[in-house]
Design an enzyme around this catalytic site. Structure first.
Site, PDB file in Angstrom:
ATOM      1  N   MET A 196       2.985  -4.951  -6.892  1.00  0.00           N
ATOM      2  CA  MET A 196       1.969  -4.400  -5.996  1.00  0.00           C
ATOM      3  C   MET A 196       1.438  -3.088  -6.562  1.00  0.00           C
ATOM      4  O   MET A 196       0.312  -2.683  -6.284  1.00  0.00           O
ATOM      5  CB  MET A 196       2.546  -4.172  -4.599  1.00  0.00           C
ATOM      6  CG  MET A 196       3.660  -3.141  -4.520  1.00  0.00           C
ATOM      7  SD  MET A 196       4.289  -3.001  -2.836  1.00  0.00           S
ATOM      8  CE  MET A 196       5.569  -1.748  -3.070  1.00  0.00           C
ATOM      9  N   CYS A 209       2.793   2.256 -13.047  1.00  0.00           N
ATOM     10  CA  CYS A 209       1.501   1.778 -12.541  1.00  0.00           C
ATOM     11  C   CYS A 209       0.532   1.488 -13.681  1.00  0.00           C
ATOM     12  O   CYS A 209      -0.179   0.472 -13.657  1.00  0.00           O
ATOM     13  CB  CYS A 209       0.884   2.821 -11.601  1.00  0.00           C
ATOM     14  SG  CYS A 209       1.713   2.977 -10.010  1.00  0.00           S
TER      15      CYS A 209
END
Length: 343
Positions: A196, A209
């Site tokens: 996610m 990320c």
């Protein structure tokens, strides 16, 4: 108004109709969209499943523990010929020994460091020579190997950024490029385990990320290129499964924090102070046992991607809170999502 709409069940939200013209003959096409198309992973449909599974070979990377370990055992139980890539096979890791203890001719552990081209090419040859008919290729590649760390941008060294990227991003690219000839021959599947956090950013997680955002882009580009060749590329974006995968332990977090502090430039130490740094480390400690302990949603998503005749482009094995947060952060203006989650 926004809160009221978001609080309603997805199935109750009104559908959307899009209409657009065909410029050649003047007719119009109409598409109806319903929010109920969001189907939890546990309820994926398997209409027109790919068969027979028993003749299909799959390589899974990062099988020493976590998702990869569980995937190797599950796919083996489903009848696949599984090659389990393990970083610590040469060192006799516990996970490797457990997989080997199954003593099955359909589950083989192989030494695989996705950062080393020579090991990747060696595994390609092992798989190719193990196939009953190499000219028909291999069915699936699951890029699961990955590492994580934490630290705000000013706290994170360039070496750390490069280390995480070498495994998560370039490792995925390296393994995929090497196995694509075999995958193409079978018109098979490439499944990339993203996160996610490949769709929405988070403070103190920029190294992770960055690599997962990159994996998303790589997957999309590859999907476009492979579509005319009959190869399907899917992305699985797990939510918070830290407790299930042992991604962090108190000891690992403290070791990372100590090394990070000791290597910080003096100006950064002075400006932020040890108190602020320790508070951020304490926050990471609270994550050690967070998230779901049940990996089955991720396992089911990968299985569906490998066996469904028409797999989904993206899978979201995460609880409703994280799914909704991801939709807000990726679809609403940044000013709104920042107001809700950051400010």
């Amino acid at each position: 108004m926004l809160t009221a709409r978001l609080s309603r069940p997805l199935s109750k939200l009104p559908g959307k109709t899009l209409s657009f013209p065909n410029r050649e003959n003047g007719t119009r096409y109409t598409l109806q969209f319903y929010p109920a198309s969001f189907v939890p992973v546990g309820h994926r449909t398997y209409a027109d499943a790919v068969n027979p599974v028993g003749s299909k070979a799959v390589l899974v990377t990062g099988c020493d523990s976590g998702f990869g370990f569980s995937l190797a055992k599950h796919l083996h139980s489903k009848g696949f010929l599984v090659f389990a890539g393990c970083l610590m096979k040469d060192k006799g890791d516990v996970g490797v020994k457990e997989l080997d203890s199954l003593k099955s001719d359909r589950l083989r552990t192989v030494q695989l460091n996705v950062c080393k081209s020579e090991e990747v090419e060696k595994v390609v040859e092992i798989v190719r020579t193990s196939l009953e008919d190499p000219e028909k290729g291999m069915w699936g590649l699951v890029n699961n190997a990955g590492i994580s760390t934490f630290g705000e941008v000013e706290f994170t060294s360039m070496e750390t950024y490069k280390e995480v990227a070498e495994v998560n991003l370039w490792g995925t690219v390296r393994v995929t490029k090497s196995f694509l000839p075999l995958i193409r021959r079978a018109k098979g599947r490439v499944i990339n385990i993203s996160s996610m956090l490949g769709r929405m950013a988070n403070p103190a997680r920029s190294p992770y990320c960055i690599t997962k955002f990159g994996m998303e882009a790589f997957s999309d580009c590859l999907r476009y290129e492979m579509h005319p060749l009959g190869v399907k590329v899917c992305v699985v974006e797990p939510g918070n499964f830290i407790a299930a995968t042992s991604l962090y332990s108190p000891e690992r977090i403290q070791a990372i924090a100590d090394k990070m502090w000791n290597e910080l430039p003096e100006v950064v130490r002075k400006d932020y102070g040890k108190k602020y740094f320790d508070e951020k480390t304490a926050t990471m400690h609270t994550y050690c046992n967070s998230g779901s302990t049940d990996t089955s949603p991720v396992i089911d998503a990968v299985t569906h991607a490998l066996t469904a005749a028409k797999p989904y482009t993206r899978y979201h094995p995460m609880d409703y809170y994280w799914w909704l947060r991801m939709q807000i952060m990726t679809h609403l203006p940044g000013a709104i999502s920042d107001r809700i989650y950051i400010h």
